[in-house]
Design an enzyme around this catalytic site. Structure first.
Site, PDB file in Angstrom:
ATOM      1  N   LYS A  81       0.837  -1.207   0.000  1.00  0.00           N
ATOM      2  CA  LYS A  81       0.000   0.000   0.000  1.00  0.00           C
ATOM      3  C   LYS A  81       0.871   1.256   0.000  1.00  0.00           C
ATOM      4  O   LYS A  81       0.658   2.169  -0.815  1.00  0.00           O
ATOM      5  CB  LYS A  81      -0.925  -0.005   1.222  1.00  0.00           C
ATOM      6  CG  LYS A  81      -1.903   1.152   1.223  1.00  0.00           C
ATOM      7  CD  LYS A  81      -2.876   1.065   2.374  1.00  0.00           C
ATOM      8  CE  LYS A  81      -2.315   1.765   3.582  1.00  0.00           C
ATOM      9  NZ  LYS A  81      -3.254   1.891   4.684  1.00  0.00           N
ATOM     10  N   ASP A 130      -7.005   1.380   0.956  1.00  0.00           N
ATOM     11  CA  ASP A 130      -7.060   1.706   2.385  1.00  0.00           C
ATOM     12  C   ASP A 130      -8.453   1.367   2.909  1.00  0.00           C
ATOM     13  O   ASP A 130      -9.228   0.691   2.226  1.00  0.00           O
ATOM     14  CB  ASP A 130      -6.695   3.187   2.608  1.00  0.00           C
ATOM     15  CG  ASP A 130      -7.835   4.116   2.207  1.00  0.00           C
ATOM     16  OD1 ASP A 130      -8.754   3.669   1.483  1.00  0.00           O
ATOM     17  OD2 ASP A 130      -7.824   5.285   2.644  1.00  0.00           O
TER      18      ASP A 130
END
Ligand code: SF4
Length: 248
Positions: free
Chosen positions: A152, A171
């Site tokens: 991420k 997210d």
């Protein structure tokens, strides 16, 4: 923002479940009858949020990497309060690599998990200096070797600092909205990312996460989604409102 047609609240449509919102229906096995048009969703979001972008204030890849490490379990607004002092004291990886942990901890304390984040920040800087000559790497593989950097974080840096879309940043907002909108049926971020990458062309991967995050913060808010004000309501299988017949 209002939807195009008149809307009526679904009879008995009050959401129940662990989050008290439509997410609960999806997570409890709500079957999506049809996947809405992915291209229409992103078109509407692009026109609704023409200024969608990374909310972490940064001037270069080093600053963005630090800010993204700090953003774990912390709001972007809080990170943006902390980073000016951090970047003033440690303007490049070379200074941060030689930092005293106690000094970094003091600066970033309010961002939470400050001891672990300090270890990640200093470890990242030391690796960048030792292995990359002080330059933040430009590939997913190299970024992921740095302490505190997962897929991420690497996606955030590649997309926003280097304009390189290797994947979709997933997210909590992206996870939640992907399920609500029927874009993904998974709960695992890796699976969600794969599904979104199949649905959208590479050039949209970076902006997609910004758009979903903007929408998640402003309209599709966890536990209290504002479906009546949502530009996606007529497409969304989890909407609590439905357009009146003949209005779309
Ligand atoms: S209609 Fe909009 S606000 Fe409501 S659940 Fe769907 S995306 Fe979220």
């Amino acid at each position: 923002m209002k939807t195009g047609g008149k809307a009526v609240r679904r009879k008995g449509g009050k959401a129940v479940g662990n989050e008290g919102g439509p997410a609960a229906k999806v997570s409890r096995g709500h079957r999506l009858t049809a996947r809405p048009s992915a291209s229409e969703i992103i078109s509407l979001l692009k026109s609704t949020y023409p200024d969608a972008r990374c909310a972490l204030v940064h001037r270069n890849a080093y600053e963005l990497l630090c800010a993204t490490i700090l953003s774990a379990q912390c709001t972007d607004a809080r990170v943006n309060m902390v980073t000016p002092a951090l970047f003033a004291r440690y303007p490049t990886p070379f200074e941060l690599a030689r930092a005293e942990p106690a000094d970094v901890e003091e600066i970033i304390r309010s961002a939470g998990f400050f001891r672990n984040k300090t270890k990640s920040l200093i470890g990242m800087a030391q690796a960048v200096v030792a292995d990359h000559g002080g330059e933040i790497p430009r590939t997913m593989e190299e970024l992921r070797t740095l302490p505190g950097v997962g897929r991420k974080t690497a996606n955030v840096v590649l997309s926003n600092a280097y304009d390189t879309n290797e994947g979709v940043t997933v997210d909590t907002h992206v996870t939640r909205l992907s399920g609500l909108l029927g874009l993904s049926r998974g709960t695992d971020p890796v699976k969600i990312e794969e599904e979104l990458m199949q649905l959208y062309p590479r050039e949209d991967w970076g902006i997609l996460s910004h758009l979903l995050i903007f929408h998640g913060r402003q309209i599709c808010i966890a536990r209290r989604p504002r479906c009546g004000d949502c530009v996606l309501a007529r497409l969304c299988p989890s909407s609590l409102v439905r357009p009146l017949p003949g209005t779309i």
